[in-house]
Design an enzyme around this catalytic site. Structure first.
Site: not given
Ligand SMILES: *Cc1c(COP(=O)(O)O)cnc(C)c1O
Length: 436
Positions: A323, A383, A354-355, A284-285
């Site tokens: 990511r 993703y 703002c991070e 299950e890729p």
């Protein structure tokens, strides 16, 4: 191997620069571009390498409707991690017999929804990772197809990190798996055993994969024997999970799928199955199907030289592609607007959030970026949009689909969200006029 299986990955350089720039002009940035022909190719490459296996797409890598339809047409099954994913897979045309719901600590609402979907689609398979999930299904009147997720404890004793923490969350411990499997088979239609290691399978890392598959083969033979002693139906399949690695870095070699397939077959061995057949292999890729089919386009809005680096401010951020911030993940980045005569400078590409984690790369050579340039962030199909958020009240980006290398024929498949989309769920606590 025999060379019939094309293992090349689609690199950022393989995309048509002018075509991508035109898409950024037409649809504005930040913009995801997804090549559905490449998604099909990746499905076919997996099926060619594993012709005897059931190939299931882990839809959480990219649940966009256009991708789900493409994967279904390519003949893959769908592996869903939530009731919402099951609903979206059904809406995209997957039939019950091609749907696998993997319940991880499933909320009651998810179990209710999936059992209700099962009423209409009795061939749905539910993969359970805890004995009490069986009880919870039972309580809801479910007596259909179940698969038991096992925690194979890979690397125990060798890799401390994978032995602790989150991993115990997933699956029934290997030592308890035979008794839980027999219990499941007495109460439900136990069709398979499942394990997903989570980590990327890479060329360097096949030993771990072999070990996982080997343990699953051994367990499946033990369970098959006990099922047969009890006169219960045998297993249809052994699912060894996803995790097929994608080489994000330019210098990383692509996965040799034929080698992975050969190692998998070899490590699994033969498992007695149902009605005299051998149990089938299932994989299950997720990432492998979509990663190199997607690119994120973003425009430079600020160029700020500092003593340490040049900050290249862009209009995409960690809310669009998390990511790098979450996993320190590497994504290739190219300046589509630069011409080859321009020199590269060490650049830190940063988003508007703002991070301090909101950077795509640190001090990486990038052809001299100027305000207005379009940058492409590569291998962003898996993703990417899927983990996008609306933090900082940033509407999620648009997505456009293309078919193959000719980017002139494109169509929008997700509109750019608006602030209205963000606030649709809100109710004011007082009408504005009372406030004046
Ligand atoms: C996430 C997930 C996958 C897919 O993992 P990839 O690394 O994207 O291939 C497969 N199976 C399960 C159960 C998962 O949770």
């Amino acid at each position: 191997m025999d060379g019939t299986n094309d293992d090349r990955i689609r690199r950022l350089d393989d995309w048509d620069t002018d075509g991508l720039t035109a898409l950024a002009e037409e649809f504005e940035t930040p913009l995801y571009v997804i090549d559905l022909e490449r998604v099909s190719e990746n499905c076919n490459r997996l099926r060619d390498a594993f012709p005897e296996a059931e190939v299931r797409y882990a839809v959480k890598a990219h649940t966009g409707r256009s991708v789900l339809e493409t994967v279904r047409r390519a003949g893959l099954d769908a592996e869903c991690a939530s009731a919402g994913e099951v609903e979206r897979a059904l809406a995209a045309g997957f039939r019950g017999d091609s749907l696998h719901y993997t319940a991880v600590n499933p909320p009651a609402r998810d179990l209710d929804a999936v059992v209700s979907a099962w009423d209409d689609h009795p061939d749905i398979t539910v993969t359970v990772g805890a004995a009490d999930t069986l009880d919870r299904l039972d309580e809801r009147g479910f007596d259909g197809r179940v698969c038991l997720r096992v925690n194979p404890g890979i690397g125990a004793g060798h890799h401390e990190k994978v032995r602790t923490g989150g991993h115990a969350k997933f699956g029934v411990p290997l030592s308890r798996a035979p008794e839980t499997a027999i219990d499941a088979a007495r109460r439900f239609d136990l069709v398979g055993l499942h394990a997903h290691a989570g980590s990327g399978i890479s060329g360097a890392d096949l030993a771990d994969h072999r070990e996982l598959v080997g343990r699953m083969g051994e367990l499946a033979r033990t369970v098959a024997e006990e099922l047969s002693v009890e006169g219960l139906p045998g297993l249809e399949y052994v699912d060894v999970g996803g995790g097929f690695g994608v080489p994000y870095r330019e210098e990383e070699p692509p996965l040799d799928l034929n080698a992975v397939a050969a190692a998998t077959r070899d490590a699994l061995g033969t498992v007695p199955g149902r009605d005299g057949d051998a149990a089938r292999l299932a994989i299950e890729p997720g990432r492998y199907v979509v990663a190199d089919a997607g690119v994120l386009l973003t425009r430079v809005n600020t160029v700020k030289p500092t003593p340490d680096t040049t900050i290249v401010g862009v209009d995409a951020g960690m809310t669009d592609l998390i990511r790098p911030a979450l996993y320190d993940a590497y994504h290739p980045i190219a300046n589509l607007s630069a011409n080859l005569s321009q020199e590269a400078i060490p650049a830190t590409v940063a988003g508007p959030i703002c991070e301090s984690a909101d950077v795509f790369c640190d001090n990486r050579p990038l052809t001299r970026p100027e305000r207005g340039d379009v940058l492409a962030v590569g291998i962003a199909g898996a993703y990417g949009y899927e983990m996008a958020s609306q933090y900082n009240s940033r509407p999620r980006p648009a997505e456009v689909a293309v078919d193959g290398s000719d980017l002139s024929d494109s169509r929008p498949v997700r509109h750019r969200e608006t602030v209205e989309d963000l606030t649709r769920v809100e109710r004011p606590i007082e009408p504005l006029e009372d406030h004046e």
